[in-house]
Design an enzyme around this catalytic site. Sequence first.
Site, mmCIF file in Angstrom:
data_model
loop_
_atom_site.group_PDB
_atom_site.id
_atom_site.type_symbol
_atom_site.label_atom_id
_atom_site.label_comp_id
_atom_site.label_asym_id
_atom_site.label_seq_id
_atom_site.Cartn_x
_atom_site.Cartn_y
_atom_site.Cartn_z
ATOM 1 N N GLU A 88 4.604 -17.305 -13.198
ATOM 2 C CA GLU A 88 3.940 -16.108 -12.660
ATOM 3 C C GLU A 88 4.605 -15.619 -11.383
ATOM 4 O OE1 GLU A 88 -0.363 -14.564 -10.871
ATOM 5 O OE2 GLU A 88 -0.162 -16.637 -11.566
ATOM 6 N N GLU A 119 -4.049 -7.812 -12.148
ATOM 7 C CA GLU A 119 -3.530 -8.771 -13.123
ATOM 8 C C GLU A 119 -2.879 -7.929 -14.229
ATOM 9 O OE1 GLU A 119 -3.557 -11.955 -12.780
ATOM 10 O OE2 GLU A 119 -5.285 -12.551 -11.547
ATOM 11 N N HIS A 159 -0.308 -9.844 -9.611
ATOM 12 C CA HIS A 159 -0.426 -11.124 -10.309
ATOM 13 C C HIS A 159 -0.280 -10.925 -11.818
ATOM 14 C CE1 HIS A 159 -2.049 -13.621 -6.938
ATOM 15 N NE2 HIS A 159 -2.265 -12.403 -6.444
#
Length: 676
Positions: free
Chosen positions: A521, A641, A574
Amino acid sequence: MGKRFPKSIIICTFFALLSILFLPSQFASANEVGKVLANGNLNVRNAPSIQGEIVGKLQDGDEVKIIEKVGEWLKISSKVGQGYVHGDYIVIHKANSSTNSKTNSSSQSSSTANKSNTTTTNPSTKKVSVYVNGNLLTLPIDPPVENGRVLVPFRVIGENLGINVNWLSETKQIEAIDADTKVLFTINKNKVLVNSQTLTLDQAPLIVKNTTVIPLRFFAETYGANVQWNEKEKIVTIVKKQSNNGNVVLPMPSEEKPPSRTTVLAVIDDPNGATVYEEPSRRSDEIGELEEGDTIKIYEKPSADIDTDEWIEIDYKNEVGYIAADAVRPQSETLKGKVTATSLNIREQANTTSAVIGSLPKGQEIIVFEVIGEWARIKHNGKWGYVHTNYLTMQMNKKTYSALSEPKLEIYDANRAWLTWSKVGSVTTSHSLVTNGIEISTTASQIDKWKENHPGIQQIEYNGSKIRIYVNPGYHLVVRHFTNSVRVTILPSGLAGKRIVVDAGHGDHDPGAKGATGLLEKEVNLAVALKLADLLRNAGAEVILSRSNDTFLSLADRVKVAHNNDADAFISIHADSFNATSQGSTTFYHSGKNPSWQQSKQLSDIAIKKLTSQLGTVSRGSNDKSLHVIRETEIPAILVELAFLSNPKEEALLKSDEFRQKAAQALFDSFIEFYK
């Protein structure tokens, strides 16, 4: 609980020490005359005792002829006939030096007795006044102060309290009778007889100038009376009354009793200063001059009957003086401060780099002439100076004072301006969005109004504890709440000049989520962050990257990047992870601690639409969630996200440079819409 004494001791001491001292009779010389000295009428009685029947009254200044001296009493001849008056109220102003043998003998005996019983006193520059049950007494002597102890005469006090007293000349005793109690005591003796019981007093009565006196402290402790001593004004206040059943009642002091003369601080508020007069009249003698900003002490209750709309009575160099009322700032508008620091510097100018010209100790009370930002302008030892309001507790009109003071506009450049209110005292602020503007709520008791203008501000409304700021079309506001101020940043539309923090989540030893094929990530987050930064910079924005390489920052450090750079917005990037079937994009804002949460929500709502429409991902919505970086940040802040690393299909997308560029473009477009 304190020690309790038998009732007989209290009653004994109360009456014995209030008794009137009568001395043996003396014949006056044939030429002795006197003048009445009394504040009111003087009773003439048919016997040398306060129980004697009143046969007439004399007034202050009346002349009398003295026939005979009987202890403290004088037998006189006057316009109301013959009778007895107490010698305390007669001033003998003519006497023949020769007296008969009986007089000489009696005088010598009396002199010898008095010499052995008289206390030497020290003169005082200010006479002691004695009040009994609210009445100012005319005293036979000035109450002496011996070794720091006030000695008070009790013949007059006894008369005012209604004690029945008889002088027994042969034994030099005083018989005091009240209700069913009979007290007998002897001058200069400690033994006292209460009915049939003999008790011992701590201190016997004394004689000063033919007058019975006793220390005030002894009086208070022995009788249990309510006694007050005002050292500055030299005032004794004694309160002790009898109830209908004969029991002693000690009423609490009331406003009817002569209070100590109290003063309050005030300030001269006339540029021309003020002249201090001896009397409340401009024809009176001038005794001094005061300048603007000088702190003065005003008597709360003037001693003179003056027109308080025209004159004010003040303590001027420990003397009473009078100044014009309009030269003094009204008490309701006078700001008073008290120093809370151990030592507070007084500076020449209102900044911490200015020269220190003095200091104030903790607890020092001062008058604040005006508040300038976070500084209080004062006058100390004749010089103007400034102290920081953080180290003062302040009151106005006896209420705690707090304020948002003197708003100032600071122009940074064409793309930024700050409108700042300083907080004075304990002040908290918060804000919320309203149509076409923001509303600031505050606990401040006073809010200073902004009197300038800016093209971005349409108008400002003040309503009690609220400030409502409306912006013109094409402008945006960001509010920051600091310990000592609240600041509104005024921003024009567009990305030019906007300070935006782009935060790539995770980094270094914190890889974040891991995809099925090993994609980390932290790598995805940094790649998209760098692409977004390029887009924003090309549009004229000032971009601050929390990290530009594979380094680690704590969550708190990421928040500091935003605050330390005085940023206008914050975005944290993210990639999500849960299970293989999880999919879609999500955006977050926090509605709790972040004061700019409404603007955060606006940006979050825009971002989820841009991401899903341009990436083709499923929308998981714009969500309110307590995540550290968007909770602790005080400016508009969101966390996104992009997609799920745990989903193989979306992991493949996140590996794609094309997808990453589209994600950056979607977020860039979100800021374009947010700042349009």
